[in-house]
Design an enzyme around this catalytic site. Structure first.
Site, mmCIF file in Angstrom:
data_model
loop_
_atom_site.group_PDB
_atom_site.id
_atom_site.type_symbol
_atom_site.label_atom_id
_atom_site.label_comp_id
_atom_site.label_asym_id
_atom_site.label_seq_id
_atom_site.Cartn_x
_atom_site.Cartn_y
_atom_site.Cartn_z
ATOM 1 N N HIS A 19 0.858 -1.194 0.000
ATOM 2 C CA HIS A 19 0.000 0.000 0.000
ATOM 3 C C HIS A 19 0.892 1.242 0.000
ATOM 4 O O HIS A 19 1.341 1.694 1.053
ATOM 5 C CB HIS A 19 -0.919 -0.046 1.230
ATOM 6 C CG HIS A 19 -2.014 0.982 1.216
ATOM 7 N ND1 HIS A 19 -3.333 0.676 1.458
ATOM 8 C CD2 HIS A 19 -1.993 2.320 0.986
ATOM 9 C CE1 HIS A 19 -4.076 1.770 1.378
ATOM 10 N NE2 HIS A 19 -3.275 2.785 1.098
ATOM 11 N N HIS A 21 1.180 4.924 -2.242
ATOM 12 C CA HIS A 21 0.620 5.784 -3.304
ATOM 13 C C HIS A 21 1.719 6.496 -4.090
ATOM 14 O O HIS A 21 2.611 7.102 -3.492
ATOM 15 C CB HIS A 21 -0.307 6.846 -2.704
ATOM 16 C CG HIS A 21 -1.572 6.297 -2.123
ATOM 17 N ND1 HIS A 21 -2.771 6.330 -2.800
ATOM 18 C CD2 HIS A 21 -1.829 5.692 -0.934
ATOM 19 C CE1 HIS A 21 -3.717 5.785 -2.040
ATOM 20 N NE2 HIS A 21 -3.172 5.385 -0.905
ATOM 21 N N ASP A 23 1.589 9.283 -5.958
ATOM 22 C CA ASP A 23 1.634 10.739 -5.805
ATOM 23 C C ASP A 23 1.949 11.154 -4.370
ATOM 24 O O ASP A 23 2.326 12.296 -4.135
ATOM 25 C CB ASP A 23 0.316 11.382 -6.271
ATOM 26 C CG ASP A 23 -0.899 10.599 -5.821
ATOM 27 O OD1 ASP A 23 -0.987 9.399 -6.142
ATOM 28 O OD2 ASP A 23 -1.757 11.174 -5.129
ATOM 29 N N GLY A 180 -9.832 7.946 -1.504
ATOM 30 C CA GLY A 180 -10.480 9.242 -1.292
ATOM 31 C C GLY A 180 -11.422 9.201 -0.104
ATOM 32 O O GLY A 180 -11.414 8.245 0.672
ATOM 33 N N HIS A 207 -9.725 0.811 0.271
ATOM 34 C CA HIS A 207 -9.527 1.620 1.473
ATOM 35 C C HIS A 207 -10.828 1.539 2.276
ATOM 36 O O HIS A 207 -11.892 1.867 1.739
ATOM 37 C CB HIS A 207 -9.334 3.091 1.106
ATOM 38 C CG HIS A 207 -7.957 3.465 0.662
ATOM 39 N ND1 HIS A 207 -7.487 3.192 -0.586
ATOM 40 C CD2 HIS A 207 -6.952 4.111 1.328
ATOM 41 C CE1 HIS A 207 -6.239 3.661 -0.688
ATOM 42 N NE2 HIS A 207 -5.896 4.221 0.455
ATOM 43 N N GLU A 210 -10.913 3.454 7.699
ATOM 44 C CA GLU A 210 -9.916 4.499 7.962
ATOM 45 C C GLU A 210 -10.651 5.740 8.478
ATOM 46 O O GLU A 210 -10.463 6.158 9.602
ATOM 47 C CB GLU A 210 -9.134 4.824 6.674
ATOM 48 C CG GLU A 210 -8.046 5.873 6.876
ATOM 49 C CD GLU A 210 -7.374 6.311 5.584
ATOM 50 O OE1 GLU A 210 -7.973 6.172 4.513
ATOM 51 O OE2 GLU A 210 -6.233 6.824 5.657
ATOM 52 N N ASP A 296 1.688 3.832 2.949
ATOM 53 C CA ASP A 296 0.633 4.730 2.463
ATOM 54 C C ASP A 296 1.201 5.827 1.556
ATOM 55 O O ASP A 296 1.087 5.733 0.347
ATOM 56 C CB ASP A 296 -0.186 5.319 3.618
ATOM 57 C CG ASP A 296 -1.590 5.711 3.185
ATOM 58 O OD1 ASP A 296 -2.023 5.270 2.088
ATOM 59 O OD2 ASP A 296 -2.276 6.446 3.923
HETATM 60 ZN ZN LIG Z 1 -3.946 4.790 1.038
#
Ligand SMILES: [Zn+2]
Length: 357
Positions: A19, A21, A23, A180, A207, A210, A296
């Site tokens: 996991h 990302h 960006d 998101g 996701h 969270e 993350d």
């Molecule tokens: Zn994430």
């Protein structure tokens, strides 16, 4: 064994990240350059100061985390060259942290602006990752990267993203995700995409748990057919103080759904309590949940996988072998073939033995 157990042992160990990302893992130096080229104002031009500001700014809530995350998207969107650059650097940075297998995720719909299509964006990211992997492999390092394509929960393009993932299955893409704002944006809203993926047997990780509770986790599994859950730490709300598991917690544990836990991010977004000693990672582990450790967003959380693992070892008293087991557990739920998973586990074992000798 214990005297060998230091940060360098963790850094050298062949590791798996599930996991991470794209960006959210931009190099801070690249961020400064991209911002200058695009005339985007930053709070500082000094890499260390800027890194500290980002971590601070991302702390408080998922919404706050996502606001900073939007800045990264703004610097990459519609820019094939920047996407390719970030992909290439991503591969180098993973290799530098001793990662041998990574699943990198990003949202094509966020990058497809200014005439760039979701397919163009995917081609750019794939080219960057491939170039980076080829370069680190030429230096004699082992690295395998696959992509997970995210659709945005608040968006309307999930079916298109699911089709894009299916079209590139086996060509750099292994799974689909919903990312998101979670609260108020159920997996149900993306039922056609999720149903299509289920019919086609394409792996899904979502996701959940969270910014929302156990009901969202349950929906990710039941509606979404998720084999893994991104974070999932709020499953704790379905576990009583005496460790009695509620129905959703029982479902997740007993069906072996893996939790992709990202401790530093969880503490920033408030998904879990902080400091780390109050994070549920260790308790979930002891209760028999299939727990894995990820980063993350390395830039937003100012972290690396080695940092996360070292923190856990220090706070919960894990031995080196415990950290090795966490890597084997992550390899076990990687979205690759069983033969590839077996080979990955063997290389983790071989790397661990070489360190222990
Ligand atoms: Zn994430």
């Amino acid at each position: 064994m214990h005297d060998l157990f230091d940060e360098s042992a963790i850094r050298t160990l062949p590791k798996v990240v599930l996991h991470d990302h794209l960006d959210g893992g931009i190099r801070v130096s690249t961020l400064i350059e991209l911002a200058a080229a695009k005339r985007v104002a930053l709070s500082s031009q000094d890499p260390e100061e800027l890194q500290a500001w980002i971590v601070e700014e991302c702390s408080g809530s998922l919404d706050q985390y996502l606001i900073v995350s939007d800045l990264m998207v703004k610097l990459l969107t519609g820019d094939a060259e920047a996407l390719q650059r970030v992909g290439r650097e991503f591969a180098h940075d993973l290799a530098a942290d001793g990662i041998v297998y990574a699943e990198v995720r990003w949202a094509p719909e966020e990058m497809a602006t200014r005439g760039l299509t979701i397919s163009d964006a995917l081609a750019a990211v794939t080219a960057g990752l491939d170039a980076g992997v080829a370069e680190v492999s030429a230096q004699g390092r082992q690295l395998h990267i696959e992509q997970i394509l995210c659709a945005i929960r608040t968006g309307t393009r999930s079916l298109e993203i699911a089709r894009l993932a299916l079209a590139h299955r086996g060509k750099g893409v292994v799974a689909f995700d919903l990312a998101g704002a979670e609260a108020g944006h159920s997996a149900e809203d993306h039922r056609s995409a999720l149903d299509l993926l289920k019919r086609e047997g394409m792996p899904v990780t979502l996701h959940a748990g969270e910014a929302d509770g156990p009901a969202s986790i349950r929906s990710a599994v039941e509606t979404g057919g998720a084999a893994r859950i991104g974070h999932g730490v709020r499953i704790m709300e379905d576990i009583a103080d005496d460790d009695q598991l509620g129905p959703t917690a029982t479902l997740i544990r007993d069906s072996g759904i893996a939790l992709e836990i990202c401790p530093r991010s969880n503490m920033q977004t408030g998904a879990s309590a902080s400091p780390l000693v109050r994070h549920p990672f260790d308790r979930l582990q002891r209760l028999g949940f299939r727990t894995t450790v990820s980063t993350d967003n390395r830039l937003l959380s100012g972290t690396t996988l080695s940092d996360e693992l070292f923190d856990l070892a220090r706070v919960f008293g894990y031995a080196f072998e415990d950290i090795v087991q966490l890597q084997l557990a992550a390899a076990e739920v990687a979205f690759i073939s069983s033969a590839e998973r077996a080979a990955l586990r063997m290389s983790i074992r071989a790397g661990a033995s070489a360190i222990a000798r």
